[in-house]
Write a protein that holds these residues in place. Structure first.
Motif, PDB file in Angstrom:
ATOM      1  N   SER A 142      30.432 -23.853  80.714  1.00 14.52           N
ATOM      2  CA  SER A 142      31.832 -23.720  80.309  1.00 14.52           C
ATOM      3  C   SER A 142      32.359 -25.017  79.699  1.00 14.52           C
ATOM      4  O   SER A 142      33.170 -24.998  78.764  1.00 14.52           O
ATOM      5  CB  SER A 142      32.699 -23.308  81.501  1.00 14.52           C
ATOM      6  OG  SER A 142      32.633 -24.285  82.525  1.00 14.52           O
ATOM      7  N   ALA A 162      34.059 -25.388  76.031  1.00 10.30           N
ATOM      8  CA  ALA A 162      35.389 -25.959  75.844  1.00 10.30           C
ATOM      9  C   ALA A 162      35.366 -27.133  74.872  1.00 10.30           C
ATOM     10  O   ALA A 162      36.268 -27.286  74.039  1.00 10.30           O
ATOM     11  CB  ALA A 162      35.956 -26.395  77.191  1.00 10.30           C
ATOM     12  N   VAL A 187      35.129 -25.766  71.355  1.00 16.26           N
ATOM     13  CA  VAL A 187      36.417 -25.188  70.940  1.00 16.26           C
ATOM     14  C   VAL A 187      37.410 -26.295  70.602  1.00 16.26           C
ATOM     15  O   VAL A 187      38.112 -26.237  69.583  1.00 16.26           O
ATOM     16  CB  VAL A 187      36.980 -24.271  72.050  1.00 16.26           C
ATOM     17  CG1 VAL A 187      38.431 -23.884  71.749  1.00 16.26           C
ATOM     18  CG2 VAL A 187      36.129 -23.023  72.204  1.00 16.26           C
ATOM     19  N   ALA A 188      37.468 -27.335  71.431  1.00 16.62           N
ATOM     20  CA  ALA A 188      38.412 -28.430  71.197  1.00 16.62           C
ATOM     21  C   ALA A 188      38.129 -29.148  69.883  1.00 16.62           C
ATOM     22  O   ALA A 188      39.051 -29.516  69.143  1.00 16.62           O
ATOM     23  CB  ALA A 188      38.368 -29.416  72.365  1.00 16.62           C
ATOM     24  N   ILE A 215      44.194 -20.386  72.310  1.00 18.97           N
ATOM     25  CA  ILE A 215      42.961 -20.113  73.052  1.00 18.97           C
ATOM     26  C   ILE A 215      43.283 -18.956  74.002  1.00 18.97           C
ATOM     27  O   ILE A 215      44.200 -19.057  74.819  1.00 18.97           O
ATOM     28  CB  ILE A 215      42.488 -21.333  73.860  1.00 18.97           C
ATOM     29  CG1 ILE A 215      42.191 -22.521  72.933  1.00 18.97           C
ATOM     30  CG2 ILE A 215      41.253 -20.990  74.677  1.00 18.97           C
ATOM     31  CD1 ILE A 215      41.828 -23.804  73.675  1.00 18.97           C
ATOM     32  N   TYR A 252      41.892 -16.121  76.873  1.00 21.39           N
ATOM     33  CA  TYR A 252      40.832 -15.967  77.869  1.00 21.39           C
ATOM     34  C   TYR A 252      41.155 -14.765  78.748  1.00 21.39           C
ATOM     35  O   TYR A 252      42.278 -14.239  78.743  1.00 21.39           O
ATOM     36  CB  TYR A 252      40.686 -17.236  78.722  1.00 21.39           C
ATOM     37  CG  TYR A 252      41.998 -17.945  79.002  1.00 21.39           C
ATOM     38  CD1 TYR A 252      42.831 -17.519  80.023  1.00 21.39           C
ATOM     39  CD2 TYR A 252      42.407 -19.019  78.213  1.00 21.39           C
ATOM     40  CE1 TYR A 252      44.035 -18.142  80.265  1.00 21.39           C
ATOM     41  CE2 TYR A 252      43.620 -19.656  78.451  1.00 21.39           C
ATOM     42  CZ  TYR A 252      44.422 -19.208  79.477  1.00 21.39           C
ATOM     43  OH  TYR A 252      45.626 -19.828  79.716  1.00 21.39           O
ATOM     44  N   THR A 266      41.083 -21.815  82.658  1.00 22.75           N
ATOM     45  CA  THR A 266      41.730 -22.828  81.815  1.00 22.75           C
ATOM     46  C   THR A 266      41.227 -24.246  82.044  1.00 22.75           C
ATOM     47  O   THR A 266      41.333 -25.089  81.157  1.00 22.75           O
ATOM     48  CB  THR A 266      43.257 -22.835  82.044  1.00 22.75           C
ATOM     49  OG1 THR A 266      43.528 -23.210  83.398  1.00 22.75           O
ATOM     50  CG2 THR A 266      43.859 -21.474  81.756  1.00 22.75           C
ATOM     51  N   SER A 319      38.448 -26.094  82.190  1.00 21.36           N
ATOM     52  CA  SER A 319      37.546 -26.789  81.267  1.00 21.36           C
ATOM     53  C   SER A 319      38.203 -26.985  79.902  1.00 21.36           C
ATOM     54  O   SER A 319      38.012 -28.019  79.250  1.00 21.36           O
ATOM     55  CB  SER A 319      36.223 -26.034  81.130  1.00 21.36           C
ATOM     56  OG  SER A 319      36.439 -24.709  80.710  1.00 21.36           O
ATOM     57  N   PHE A 320      39.003 -26.003  79.480  1.00 23.32           N
ATOM     58  CA  PHE A 320      39.692 -26.140  78.185  1.00 23.32           C
ATOM     59  C   PHE A 320      40.755 -27.230  78.254  1.00 23.32           C
ATOM     60  O   PHE A 320      40.926 -28.007  77.305  1.00 23.32           O
ATOM     61  CB  PHE A 320      40.329 -24.806  77.774  1.00 23.32           C
ATOM     62  CG  PHE A 320      39.326 -23.760  77.385  1.00 23.32           C
ATOM     63  CD1 PHE A 320      38.603 -23.872  76.206  1.00 23.32           C
ATOM     64  CD2 PHE A 320      39.091 -22.675  78.194  1.00 23.32           C
ATOM     65  CE1 PHE A 320      37.667 -22.924  75.847  1.00 23.32           C
ATOM     66  CE2 PHE A 320      38.157 -21.702  77.846  1.00 23.32           C
ATOM     67  CZ  PHE A 320      37.441 -21.828  76.671  1.00 23.32           C
ATOM     68  N   GLU A 321      41.478 -27.298  79.352  1.00 20.67           N
ATOM     69  CA  GLU A 321      42.488 -28.350  79.505  1.00 20.67           C
ATOM     70  C   GLU A 321      41.846 -29.731  79.434  1.00 20.67           C
ATOM     71  O   GLU A 321      42.375 -30.647  78.776  1.00 20.67           O
ATOM     72  CB  GLU A 321      43.236 -28.180  80.827  1.00 20.67           C
ATOM     73  CG  GLU A 321      44.156 -26.978  80.870  1.00 20.67           C
ATOM     74  CD  GLU A 321      45.011 -26.970  82.123  1.00 20.67           C
ATOM     75  OE1 GLU A 321      45.912 -27.830  82.221  1.00 20.67           O
ATOM     76  OE2 GLU A 321      44.766 -26.132  83.004  1.00 20.67           O
ATOM     77  N   TYR A 351      48.960 -29.221  74.313  1.00 27.51           N
ATOM     78  CA  TYR A 351      48.788 -27.799  74.600  1.00 27.51           C
ATOM     79  C   TYR A 351      49.844 -27.349  75.595  1.00 27.51           C
ATOM     80  O   TYR A 351      50.488 -28.159  76.275  1.00 27.51           O
ATOM     81  CB  TYR A 351      47.392 -27.510  75.152  1.00 27.51           C
ATOM     82  CG  TYR A 351      47.117 -28.097  76.517  1.00 27.51           C
ATOM     83  CD1 TYR A 351      47.387 -27.379  77.683  1.00 27.51           C
ATOM     84  CD2 TYR A 351      46.599 -29.388  76.640  1.00 27.51           C
ATOM     85  CE1 TYR A 351      47.148 -27.929  78.929  1.00 27.51           C
ATOM     86  CE2 TYR A 351      46.362 -29.939  77.893  1.00 27.51           C
ATOM     87  CZ  TYR A 351      46.626 -29.212  79.030  1.00 27.51           C
ATOM     88  OH  TYR A 351      46.410 -29.756  80.266  1.00 27.51           O
ATOM     89  N   LEU A 369      47.754 -21.718  75.192  1.00 26.28           N
ATOM     90  CA  LEU A 369      46.706 -21.163  76.050  1.00 26.28           C
ATOM     91  C   LEU A 369      47.288 -19.999  76.841  1.00 26.28           C
ATOM     92  O   LEU A 369      48.340 -20.154  77.477  1.00 26.28           O
ATOM     93  CB  LEU A 369      46.171 -22.221  77.027  1.00 26.28           C
ATOM     94  CG  LEU A 369      45.100 -23.193  76.525  1.00 26.28           C
ATOM     95  CD1 LEU A 369      45.645 -24.133  75.462  1.00 26.28           C
ATOM     96  CD2 LEU A 369      44.531 -24.000  77.695  1.00 26.28           C
TER      97      LEU A 369
END
Length: 577
Positions: free
Chosen positions: A329, A333, A336-337, A361, A363, A369, A371-373, A383, A565
């Motif tokens: 993950s 992420a 994506v970032a 993003i 999900y 969230t 890993s994306f954060e 974000y 997000l």
């Protein structure tokens, strides 16, 4: 008068101008269904000469309802030369209004509290404690789920008869459900499901009230009909009379709330429920590129329960769809970032800053969230998370709303327990437990029980320091009530004065989180109250509090230069580049 022919495509025009009594609009994603609904309202008034007040439109979220009302009001103003009276709301908001007006029919005052999910969870915990369980015990979680499941189906505990248990602890769950209902009623409160179920109960048991409300509307329009559940459909039917026109808009391909009780067969079988109903399919997409639609059409074709259609667009072919599969993950992420960083820097705004405004993003579930954060923070990409902690769910905002609730509904034990020791007054958990038990033994709400104790009208084993702290707490609230009665027009400043006297601003300043400007959030709440009363001069403060409780995840969404997000469910109906 709008020139509908020039404003709409051929199928949209047919949908807007049809004179059929029963209409099902199957509106593919991005086909302009909100446009169709607002122009339908306009057409009913401009060409079919329908009184605006005799139209009821139901939207899925408050955000969409407000957008529809603004658009439709502008169109109708241009037709009539005056602002129309339009009933456009969600099912829950409509029911809250209905119950305020018909409160005598179910023995509640119009200032009842609406419990949100947090309030409901707190009450579940209190009931579990009475039964000898802890709030985090598996039983509490399972019993809470049982209550919500029964209410979604429209079943109250008095309707449940068990001769033999069909699963473990079923009888205990029913007892839990009954105690929850009794505790909630003692708080003069309703939960979200109650809004619909109490409305239905009144309409079914009071023919005079049903005749009055069904007689108010000649046209009922429902948006996102594919996500309507059986209880909502039952309500809709109760609001109709033989000559009522029913106009529904939805798309079986976009059904995403079956887990919450949505019944897809309602839209699929609409023509059987309403014989002779007209079906109009909107399949020209204005949102996506040809390549996106080709992939979407191919994928959705595997659905078995649907109204056949292929979306098309007269727009561009667009870029190829990019897929990427990563082993972890964190790797996903990071990829994506980087893509977001590159896109935003290739499309800078007028100030030369990277443009993140139209990037999202999506999900499946909120727990994804983290890993994306981290990846966005590593690249210093701004974000905002939606559908998670919303403005009205923030600690300081919830605290102030609980105080406000006590001013108008002192029976609300959940609001009382939230703030009796906030800021800290030395009234700990054991004292609150004792207050809860003694108030019940004296057949009083917790606020009134403590009020009588501080006056010396009731004996209590509470420590003197607790009684003294409670006396100051209650004194401030009672004085604020008097001030509000005398100065209704300055609600915001009176409430701010209360917060200052309670020491709340000092408390949140001391507890300040570097990433949270709690003082600004509280000030924003006071501004929100001022704006609401200014925009709705005929509304009451109780209605403001009820309105806040009904807000959803989309209602916080606004423009800003950040990546959005959110879950796919929260993103429903929104657009991003």
């Amino acid at each position: 008068m709008p020139n509908y022919e020039s404003l709409l495509n051929e199928r949209q025009l047919e949908a807007v101008t049809t004179h059929s009594q029963f209409v099902r609009i199957v509106a593919g994603a991005g086909s302009g269904k909100t446009r169709v609904l607002t122009y339908r309202i306009s057409y009913l008034i401009s060409d079919m000469k329908v009184d605006p007040s005799r139209i009821l439109a139901i939207a899925f979220t408050n955000k969409v309802a407000n957008e529809m009302k603004q658009r439709a009001s502008k169109l109708v103003f241009d037709i009539l030369g005056r602002m129309p009276i339009l009933s456009i709301s969600t099912f829950h908001s409509f029911c809250a209004r209905f119950l305020r007006e018909e409160h005598k029919a179910f023995s509640y005052p119009p200032g009842f509290t609406i419990f949100d999910e947090d309030d409901q969870k707190q009450l579940f915990g209190n009931v579990a404690s009475e039964l000898g369980y802890k709030k985090k015990d598996p039983f509490t979680k399972e019993a809470s789920r049982y209550v919500n499941s029964q209410k979604t189906r429209g079943i109250y505990p008095e309707n449940i008869n068990i001769s033999k248990e069909s699963f473990k602890d079923e009888k205990k769950f029913v007892e839990f459900y009954l105690m929850y209902e009794q505790a909630k009623a003692a708080c003069n409160a309703l939960d979200f499901d109650d809004l619909l179920l109490y409305t239905i109960r009144i309409l079914e048991n009071r023919p005079d009230i049903r005749a009055k409300w069904a007689g108010r509307f000649d046209h009922i329009l429902v948006d996102e009909f594919q996500d309507t559940n059986d209880v909502q459909f039952r309500l809709m039917r109760l609001l109709t009379k033989p000559d009522t026109s029913v106009y529904v808009v939805g798309d079986p391909d976009q059904t995403i709330y079956t887990w919450r009780g949505a019944n897809q067969s309602l839209i699929l079988n609409f023509d059987k429920t309403y014989p002779g109903a007209k079906t109009i399919i909107l399949n020209e997409n204005y949102r996506s590129t040809k390549k996106i639609l080709a992939a979407a059409n191919k994928l959705i074709a595997y659905n078995k329960k649907r109204v056949a259609k292929d979306l098309y667009t007269n727009g561009l072919d667009g870029e190829d769809i990019v897929t990427n599969c990563q082993p972890k993950s964190e790797d996903e992420a990071a990829w994506v970032a980087k893509r977001i960083y590159d896109i935003a820097n290739q499309n800078k705004d007028a100030n030369g800053e990277p443009n993140y405004r139209n990037i999202a993003i999506l999900y499946r579930s909120s727990y994804m969230t983290r890993s994306f954060e981290m990846a966005l923070k590593n690249r210093r990409i701004p974000y905002r998370i939606y559908g998670g902690l919303r403005f009205y769910e923030r600690m300081e905002v919830k605290d102030m709303l609980a105080y406000f609730t006590l001013l108008v509904n002192p029976l609300d034990n959940i609001a009382f327990e939230r703030v009796i020791n906030v800021p800290s007054r030395g009234i700990g958990a054991s004292s609150i437990d004792r207050i809860r038990q003694n108030s019940k033994a004296n057949n009083l709400c917790e606020y009134e029980y403590l009020k009588q104790v501080t006056k010396g009208n009731l004996e209590s084993a509470l420590p003197s320091r607790v009684i003294n702290a409670a006396k100051e707490f209650i004194g401030i609230l009672e004085e604020t009530k008097n001030d509000l009665r005398e100065n209704v027009e300055i609600y915001s400043s009176t409430l701010r004065k209360m917060a200052e006297r309670l020491g709340y601003f000092d408390y949140i300043t001391e507890e300040e989180d570097p990433e949270e400007d709690r003082v600004s959030n509280v000030n924003a709440l006071f501004d929100d109250i001022t704006n609401y009363i200014s925009d709705n001069p005929d509304s009451t403060f109780e209605e403001y509090l009820q309105n806040v409780a009904l807000l959803s995840g989309q209602d916080d969404i606004n423009d800003g230069n950040y990546v959005s997000l959110m879950t796919i469910h929260v993103a429903k109906g929104l657009e991003f580049d």
